[in-house]
Scaffold this motif. Structure first.
Motif, PDB file in Angstrom:
ATOM      1  N   ASN A   1       0.815  -1.215   0.000  1.00  0.00           N
ATOM      2  CA  ASN A   1       0.000   0.000   0.000  1.00  0.00           C
ATOM      3  C   ASN A   1       0.844   1.259   0.000  1.00  0.00           C
ATOM      4  N   THR A   2       2.092   1.185   0.461  1.00  0.00           N
ATOM      5  CA  THR A   2       3.004   2.327   0.414  1.00  0.00           C
ATOM      6  C   THR A   2       4.307   1.891  -0.227  1.00  0.00           C
ATOM      7  N   HIS A   3       5.056   2.842  -0.712  1.00  0.00           N
ATOM      8  CA  HIS A   3       6.321   2.555  -1.371  1.00  0.00           C
ATOM      9  C   HIS A   3       7.489   2.515  -0.394  1.00  0.00           C
ATOM     10  N   GLU A   4       7.253   2.804   0.868  1.00  0.00           N
ATOM     11  CA  GLU A   4       8.328   3.049   1.814  1.00  0.00           C
ATOM     12  C   GLU A   4       9.252   1.855   2.033  1.00  0.00           C
TER      13      GLU A   4
ATOM     14  N   ASP B   1      11.763  11.331  -2.828  1.00  0.00           N
ATOM     15  CA  ASP B   1      11.288  10.038  -3.316  1.00  0.00           C
ATOM     16  C   ASP B   1      11.305  10.078  -4.833  1.00  0.00           C
TER      17      ASP B   1
ATOM     18  N   VAL C   1       4.519  11.723  -4.821  1.00  0.00           N
ATOM     19  CA  VAL C   1       3.925  11.430  -3.519  1.00  0.00           C
ATOM     20  C   VAL C   1       3.382  12.754  -2.990  1.00  0.00           C
TER      21      VAL C   1
ATOM     22  N   GLY D   1      -0.032  11.795   1.577  1.00  0.00           N
ATOM     23  CA  GLY D   1       0.314  10.380   1.501  1.00  0.00           C
ATOM     24  C   GLY D   1      -0.270   9.665   0.294  1.00  0.00           C
ATOM     25  N   SER D   2      -1.088  10.346  -0.497  1.00  0.00           N
ATOM     26  CA  SER D   2      -1.626   9.718  -1.703  1.00  0.00           C
ATOM     27  C   SER D   2      -0.615   9.867  -2.835  1.00  0.00           C
ATOM     28  N   TYR D   3      -0.903   9.247  -3.962  1.00  0.00           N
ATOM     29  CA  TYR D   3       0.006   9.236  -5.097  1.00  0.00           C
ATOM     30  C   TYR D   3      -0.703   9.810  -6.309  1.00  0.00           C
TER      31      TYR D   3
ATOM     32  N   THR E   1      -3.481   4.649  -2.462  1.00  0.00           N
ATOM     33  CA  THR E   1      -2.373   3.777  -2.081  1.00  0.00           C
ATOM     34  C   THR E   1      -1.462   3.577  -3.286  1.00  0.00           C
ATOM     35  N   PHE E   2      -0.282   3.035  -3.015  1.00  0.00           N
ATOM     36  CA  PHE E   2       0.680   2.777  -4.087  1.00  0.00           C
ATOM     37  C   PHE E   2       0.118   1.760  -5.075  1.00  0.00           C
TER      38      PHE E   2
END
Length: 136
Positions: free
Chosen positions: A15-18, A74, A90, A94-96, A105-106
């Motif tokens: 869900n995230t790229h982190e 990022d 980003v 927090g959305s993309y 989410t990612f």
């Protein structure tokens, strides 16, 4: 495709790229190859970032610290088929996003971009109208 990275599928996208680093390659159910590149880190602050940090430190009444000399960044992009790279941004919440394509989410943004830029299925031409006198 340019690089062969770690294999990934749409179902295993986070869900995230982190927690992702490096190059990932995969293929959709329709057979469209895609590649993701994710890199996060810190870089030296440029002129605009330094000016912002200087103004922020002046408004807070403190001198600039060494932490102000570096900014977090990022770099995320996707390659779909043989197309050019498409940079994913980003957002602060927090959305993309990419242009007018958005995802909370990612995984959402990758799926939405694959739908938007992937090859469209060919539609069979309709059967030809019968040749005869034209109705008026």
């Amino acid at each position: 495709m340019r690089h062969r990275g770690q294999p990934i599928t749409i179902d295993t996208l986070p869900n995230t790229h982190e927690r992702m680093r490096g190059t990932y390659s995969g293929e959709t159910d329709d057979g469209v190859p895609f590649e993701l590149y994710v890199h996060s880190g810190q870089r030296r602050a440029g002129g605009n970032d330094l000016m912002r940090a200087h103004i922020r430190s002046l408004t807070q009444g403190r001198p600039m610290s060494s932490a102000d000399l570096h900014v977090k960044y990022d770099e995320i992009y996707i390659l779909i088929g043989n197309q050019q790279r498409k940079d994913i941004r980003v957002n602060p919440n927090g959305s993309y996003g990419y242009g007018n394509i958005h995802g909370r989410t990612f995984k959402d943004i990758v799926v939405n971009m694959l739908e938007a830029f992937g090859p469209k299925p060919k539609i069979a031409p309709e059967t030809a109208a019968p040749t005869g006198p034209k109705p008026f």
